[in-house]
Design a protein around this motif. Structure first.
Motif, PDB file in Angstrom:
ATOM      1  N   LEU A 321       0.842  -1.214   0.000  1.00  0.00           N
ATOM      2  CA  LEU A 321       0.000   0.000   0.000  1.00  0.00           C
ATOM      3  C   LEU A 321       0.869   1.253   0.000  1.00  0.00           C
ATOM      4  CD1 LEU A 321      -2.796  -1.049   2.551  1.00  0.00           C
ATOM      5  CD2 LEU A 321      -2.915  -1.057   0.043  1.00  0.00           C
ATOM      6  N   LEU A 322       1.951   1.210   0.781  1.00  0.00           N
ATOM      7  CA  LEU A 322       2.839   2.385   0.821  1.00  0.00           C
ATOM      8  C   LEU A 322       3.491   2.611  -0.539  1.00  0.00           C
ATOM      9  CD1 LEU A 322       4.447   1.920   4.356  1.00  0.00           C
ATOM     10  CD2 LEU A 322       2.817   3.700   3.632  1.00  0.00           C
ATOM     11  N   ARG A 323       3.842   1.499  -1.176  1.00  0.00           N
ATOM     12  CA  ARG A 323       4.475   1.608  -2.499  1.00  0.00           C
ATOM     13  C   ARG A 323       3.494   2.194  -3.521  1.00  0.00           C
ATOM     14  NH1 ARG A 323       8.309  -2.908  -4.910  1.00  0.00           N
ATOM     15  NH2 ARG A 323       9.121  -1.654  -6.629  1.00  0.00           N
ATOM     16  N   LEU A 324       2.248   1.783  -3.412  1.00  0.00           N
ATOM     17  CA  LEU A 324       1.215   2.292  -4.320  1.00  0.00           C
ATOM     18  C   LEU A 324       1.035   3.803  -4.114  1.00  0.00           C
ATOM     19  CD1 LEU A 324      -0.668   0.920  -6.368  1.00  0.00           C
ATOM     20  CD2 LEU A 324      -2.352   0.623  -4.560  1.00  0.00           C
ATOM     21  N   ALA A 325       1.029   4.211  -2.857  1.00  0.00           N
ATOM     22  CA  ALA A 325       0.858   5.635  -2.551  1.00  0.00           C
ATOM     23  C   ALA A 325       2.054   6.432  -3.065  1.00  0.00           C
ATOM     24  CB  ALA A 325       0.670   5.825  -1.049  1.00  0.00           C
ATOM     25  N   ARG A 326       3.244   5.873  -2.903  1.00  0.00           N
ATOM     26  CA  ARG A 326       4.455   6.565  -3.396  1.00  0.00           C
ATOM     27  C   ARG A 326       4.402   6.677  -4.925  1.00  0.00           C
ATOM     28  NH1 ARG A 326       9.069   7.200  -0.478  1.00  0.00           N
ATOM     29  NH2 ARG A 326      10.400   6.819  -2.276  1.00  0.00           N
ATOM     30  N   TRP A 327       3.970   5.610  -5.560  1.00  0.00           N
ATOM     31  CA  TRP A 327       3.867   5.610  -7.032  1.00  0.00           C
ATOM     32  C   TRP A 327       2.931   6.732  -7.475  1.00  0.00           C
ATOM     33  CZ3 TRP A 327      -0.267   4.899 -10.358  1.00  0.00           C
ATOM     34  CH2 TRP A 327       0.054   4.673 -11.700  1.00  0.00           C
ATOM     35  N   ALA A 328       1.814   6.896  -6.720  1.00  0.00           N
ATOM     36  CA  ALA A 328       0.842   7.940  -7.077  1.00  0.00           C
ATOM     37  C   ALA A 328       1.459   9.329  -6.958  1.00  0.00           C
ATOM     38  CB  ALA A 328      -0.378   7.843  -6.161  1.00  0.00           C
ATOM     39  N   GLU A 329       2.445   9.436  -6.082  1.00  0.00           N
ATOM     40  CA  GLU A 329       3.104  10.741  -5.909  1.00  0.00           C
ATOM     41  C   GLU A 329       4.274  10.910  -6.865  1.00  0.00           C
ATOM     42  OE1 GLU A 329       3.949  10.800  -1.699  1.00  0.00           O
ATOM     43  OE2 GLU A 329       1.789  10.801  -1.275  1.00  0.00           O
ATOM     44  N   GLY A 330       4.459   9.938  -7.744  1.00  0.00           N
ATOM     45  CA  GLY A 330       5.535  10.026  -8.729  1.00  0.00           C
ATOM     46  C   GLY A 330       6.895   9.659  -8.144  1.00  0.00           C
ATOM     47  N   LEU A 331       6.870   8.999  -6.969  1.00  0.00           N
ATOM     48  CA  LEU A 331       8.137   8.611  -6.337  1.00  0.00           C
ATOM     49  C   LEU A 331       8.454   7.160  -6.675  1.00  0.00           C
ATOM     50  CD1 LEU A 331       7.392  10.215  -2.870  1.00  0.00           C
ATOM     51  CD2 LEU A 331       8.992  11.075  -4.595  1.00  0.00           C
ATOM     52  N   PRO A 332       9.745   6.768  -6.664  1.00  0.00           N
ATOM     53  CA  PRO A 332      10.085   5.382  -7.033  1.00  0.00           C
ATOM     54  C   PRO A 332       9.663   4.378  -5.945  1.00  0.00           C
ATOM     55  CG  PRO A 332      12.058   6.596  -6.406  1.00  0.00           C
ATOM     56  CD  PRO A 332      10.922   7.578  -6.380  1.00  0.00           C
TER      57      PRO A 332
END
Ligand SMILES: O=P(O)(O)OC[C@H]1O[C@H](O[C@H]2O[C@H](CO)[C@@H](O)[C@H](O)[C@H]2O)[C@H](O)[C@@H](O)[C@@H]1O
Length: 332
Positions: A321-332
Motif C-alpha cells: 500500500l505504501l508503495r502504491l501511494a508513493r507511485w501515485a506521488e511520482g516517487l520510485p
C-alpha cells in the motif's frame, strides 16, 4: 440424515486453516517440501511487491480503485476476534492510499465493527460480506445499478452524504432470533464464541477442544436447518458462518462499489483486491472475469486461488500500500 443435510449446506468447502495445519506438519519429502511447494506456487502467483513495476506498466491512464479485506489482510489473524486491532502504521498506509485512489474495505464483520477497527472516514465500508455497504452518494455520480429497494441516501454525523445498500434487510428478524438461539445453545460448549456480524453470524471454534467440536457443529447445523433454505453455512478460518441465502457476496459488493463510483462499464479502471480468505475468492473471480485489475491473495502457504498475484502477510500488504501511494506521488 442430519449430517448429510449439513454437508449439503456446507457444500464441499474445506476449512483452509485445517488444511494449512496439515500442510505444515505433513512433510513427506523432508523438511523443505512445503518451502519448495510455496516457491513453485509463487511462480504462478508472483509477489505483488516483486512484480510491482511490471504491474504498474498497465496503469497508465487508468483509475486505480483499491479494495481491501480486513481480517488476515489489514490485521493479522489473532486468537481473540475482538482484539484484531489495526496497527497505526497500517492505518497510515491505508490513509495514504485513500488520498490518491478510491478505497473500500469489504469484510465479513459488521460494518460498524470494521469501522471501529479502521477509524478512517476517507474509505468506503462494506460489512457482513458485502451485505451492508456504505458507498458514495448516488445522486452525484452515474448510476446504472437498480437496487433502489435496498438503498437509502443518508448523512453521517459530520454531515457527509453517503448511500447505504443492504440487500439482506428482510432477513434481520430471523438473524436476531438465530443469534439468540445460538448464544443460548452454545454457552455450554467451552471456548465457543458467537459473533454478531449484523447480516450474518460467526461461530468461532478456535478455542473449542477437539472433543467438543462435534457437539458444537451439531448445534449449529440444527439451528441452520431450522431456517434452511433461507440461510446456509460457510467456513472460514476456525469459524463457521451463517449467512442469508441471497445471491450476494464480496464479488457483488466489489461490482456495486465500482458501479456507484461510476466505473460500471469503464475500461479505464484498474481495481486491486487484496484478501486472505475463501470469501475473497468471489471478488478475485469477478476481477478475473472482467479481465481487469489485480486480485491479490494474502497467504504464506500455497492455496487454490483465482488470484493472479500474492503477498505473504499483512506486513507485505502494508509495504504494498505504501508503495502504491508513493507511485501515485511520482516517487520510485
Ligand atoms: O472478511 P474478513 O474481514 O476477513 O472477516 C472474516 C472473519 O474474520 C474474523 O475472524 C477471523 O479473524 C479473527 C481475528 O484475527 C480470528 O480470531 C478468527 O479465528 C478468524 O476466523 C471475524 O471474527 C469473523 O466474524 C469474520 O467473518
Amino acid at each position: 440424515m442430519v449430517k448429510e443435510n449439513f454437508r449439503k449446506l456446507c457444500g464441499t468447502q474445506v476449512d483452509q486453516s485445517v488444511s494449512v495445519e496439515l500442510e505444515l506438519t505433513d512433510k513427506p519429502n523432508g523438511p523443505n517440501s512445503s518451502d519448495a511447494k510455496y516457491i513453485s506456487w509463487l511462480e504462478e502467483h508472483p509477489s505483488a511487491l516483486t512484480s510491482f513495476n511490471s504491474m504498474m506498466t498497465t496503469m497508465q491512464g487508468k483509475q486505480i480503485v483499491v479494495f481491501l479485506d480486513y481480517d488476515g489482510t489489514l490485521s493479522p489473524i489473532v486468537s481473540d476476534p475482538d482484539r484484531a486491532f489495526m496497527s497505526d502504521p497500517m492505518r497510515s498506509a491505508v490513509r495514504e492510499v485513500a488520498k490518491h485512489f478510491p478505497t473500500a474495505i469489504i469484510s465479513g464483520r459488521s460494518r460498524d465493527k470494521v469501522y471501529g477497527f479502521v477509524k478512517l472516514d476517507e474509505v468506503y465500508y462494506a460489512g457482513s460480506h458485502g451485505m451492508d455497504i456504505m458507498g458514495p452518494p448516488l445522486h452525484v455520480i452515474k448510476k446504472s445499478y437498480d437496487h433502489s429497494k435496498y438503498q437509502t441516501n443518508t448523512l453521517d454525523e459530520k454531515g457527509n452524504e453517503f448511500t447505504i445498500f443492504q440487500p439482506a434487510k428482510e432477513y434481520l428478524p430471523s438473524i436476531k432470533k438465530m443469534l439468540k438461539e445460538l448464544k443460548n445453545r452454545t454457552c455450554d460448549v467451552p471456548g465457543a464464541l458467537v459473533e454478531d456480524n449484523r447480516f450474518c453470524i460467526s461461530v468461532h471454534y478456535r478455542h473449542v477442544l477437539d472433543e467438543d467440536y462435534g457437539m458444537l457443529e451439531e448445534i449449529i447445523k440444527d439451528v441452520v436447518l431450522e431456517y434452511h433454505p433461507c440461510f446456509h453455512l460457510t467456513r472460514g478460518k476456525k469459524v463457521l458462518e451463517i449467512r442469508p441465502s441471497i445471491e450476494w457476496n464480496k464479488g457483488d459488493a466489489l461490482l456495486y462499489l465500482l458501479d456507484t463510483l461510476g466505473f460500471s462499464d469503464s475500461n479505464n479502471v484498474l481495481p486491486f483486491y487484496l484478501g486472505d480468505d475463501k470469501t475473497d475468492e468471489d471478488a478475485f473471480k469477478v476481477l478475473g472475469s472482467r479481465g481487469q485489475g489485480y486480485p491479490i491473495i494474502v497467504s504464506t502457504t500455497p492455496r487454490d486461488t483465482a488470484a493472479s498475484h500474492s503477498l505473504r502477510d499483512p506486513s507485505d500488504v502494508m509495504s504494498f500500500l505504501l508503495r502504491l501511494a508513493r507511485w501515485a506521488e511520482g516517487l520510485p
